[in-house]
Design an enzyme around this catalytic site. Sequence first.
Site, short mmCIF file in Angstrom:
data_model
loop_
_atom_site.label_atom_id
_atom_site.label_comp_id
_atom_site.label_asym_id
_atom_site.label_seq_id
_atom_site.Cartn_x
_atom_site.Cartn_y
_atom_site.Cartn_z
N ARG A 82 -63.87 111.65 49.91
CA ARG A 82 -62.72 110.75 49.70
C ARG A 82 -62.38 109.95 50.95
NH1 ARG A 82 -61.33 115.89 50.38
NH2 ARG A 82 -59.53 116.48 51.66
N LYS A 100 -68.15 123.89 42.07
CA LYS A 100 -69.52 123.38 42.20
C LYS A 100 -70.48 124.55 42.41
CE LYS A 100 -68.55 118.69 43.71
NZ LYS A 100 -68.59 117.66 44.74
N GLY A 105 -63.93 111.30 44.43
CA GLY A 105 -63.89 110.36 45.56
C GLY A 105 -65.01 109.34 45.53
N SER A 106 -66.05 109.59 44.75
CA SER A 106 -67.14 108.62 44.65
C SER A 106 -67.01 107.72 43.41
CB SER A 106 -68.49 109.34 44.61
OG SER A 106 -68.75 109.93 45.86
N HIS A 146 -43.43 102.62 27.25
CA HIS A 146 -43.51 102.86 25.81
C HIS A 146 -43.60 104.34 25.49
CE1 HIS A 146 -43.94 98.53 25.04
NE2 HIS A 146 -44.55 98.55 26.22
N SER A 167 -72.60 108.64 44.63
CA SER A 167 -72.28 110.04 44.94
C SER A 167 -72.42 110.24 46.45
CB SER A 167 -73.20 111.00 44.20
OG SER A 167 -73.03 112.31 44.71
N SER A 186 -72.35 112.99 48.28
CA SER A 186 -73.31 114.06 48.62
C SER A 186 -74.69 113.79 48.04
CB SER A 186 -72.80 115.39 48.08
OG SER A 186 -72.72 115.32 46.66
N GLU A 227 -55.63 116.36 46.91
CA GLU A 227 -56.68 116.93 47.76
C GLU A 227 -56.25 117.09 49.22
OE1 GLU A 227 -60.85 115.77 47.00
OE2 GLU A 227 -60.03 114.41 45.50
N THR A 239 -73.95 115.57 42.95
CA THR A 239 -72.96 115.82 41.89
C THR A 239 -73.65 115.83 40.53
OG1 THR A 239 -71.22 114.92 43.25
CG2 THR A 239 -70.84 114.84 40.88
#
Length: 353
Positions: A152, A347, A58-59, A253, A100, A102, A237, A105
């Site tokens: 997000r 995480k 999301g970042s 293609h 980021s 938070s 998500e 990350t």
Amino acid sequence: MSVLDSPPLYKQLDPSGMLGHLHRFPEECRRAWDNSMRLGLPSEYASVNKVVISGMGGSAIGGEFIRRLAVLDNSVPVAVHRDYGLPPFVDRDTLLIFSSYSGNTEETISCFTESLSTPARKLAITTGGKLKELAQQEGFPVLAIDYASPPRAAFPHSFVSLLGIFNALGLIRDKTADSQETLQVLGSIAGQAGQGVPLASNPAKQLATQLHGRVTVVYGAGLLTEVAQRWKTQINENSKAWAFHEALPELNHNAVVGYQFPPEVGAGAVVVLLHSPLLHQRVSLRYHLTQELLARQAVKHRMVEATGRSALAQMLGMVLLGDYVSLYLAMLNGVDPTGVPQIDYLKSRLSQS
Ligand code: PA5
């Protein structure tokens, strides 16, 4: 009456208020723009000849959007780095932006750490965490996101902050007028797709109903390539559902040959084709021919047309529409759109080793 028209459902399944973030999307875009105008960056930042944006999930998607706008404006090359470490071409003429939500990350922190030995111009966009702390220690500018939400749902901040910074540094064509138009388009999408608009006249509820119980494949081209990616990740998500995205003309293609097997995949899929009147005429023709091929294999598909004059308005309008679709699909799936326990699990396990 459809469950999507029942207000108690939202209270029950969306206790953290993801829907509220969608309602605030236009207003948060406006706030993020104003916030970025107040940042004030050193003048040498305007003389870079390339930009690298380091971020994940999301970042990172805001970086993909600004990369697309820079391509459309034929301006500075932009690379989005979604990995550990640092691209080898980073030098003193590079603006390196760490994005980021938070600020914790690990891929982004790894990029930050490696970048300390380079003379690149650096900037962090975050709410806090290690990234803010380290950037302040090193004396780099920090654009502080002041919005509490899942990463997000802070897309208006992560993307519009970049837009404002690129605009202020002259790294893209002036987007002041397009931003005004974008706010109008977003207001109109919110008016059509909001929770209070019943299924019978709500395009987002109708599309979510068509996607329910199926695998979604989102096609986009040109300015809508990254929008297709955003739809995919929001369906993953928010709706906790399988979704994939592909880009035209490339998919003509290869992917079109694979509609046949296994037959149960085609029978259980819906292809959503995001189309813009700004696309190359030949690409538009390819949308129609691709629909013919899908119809021949009896694969369900739906074309969704972008609205607005500018690329920016069309891109963000389609993002908001897709966000609503993913939220309604979460309601139909009977899941809380906010939590991402698998990402949290990964995480936490990674931080232990
Ligand atoms: O949507 C999410 O929660 C993720 O995709 C995160 O954005 C991603 O894991 C990166 O985290 P952050 O945005 O805090 O850097």
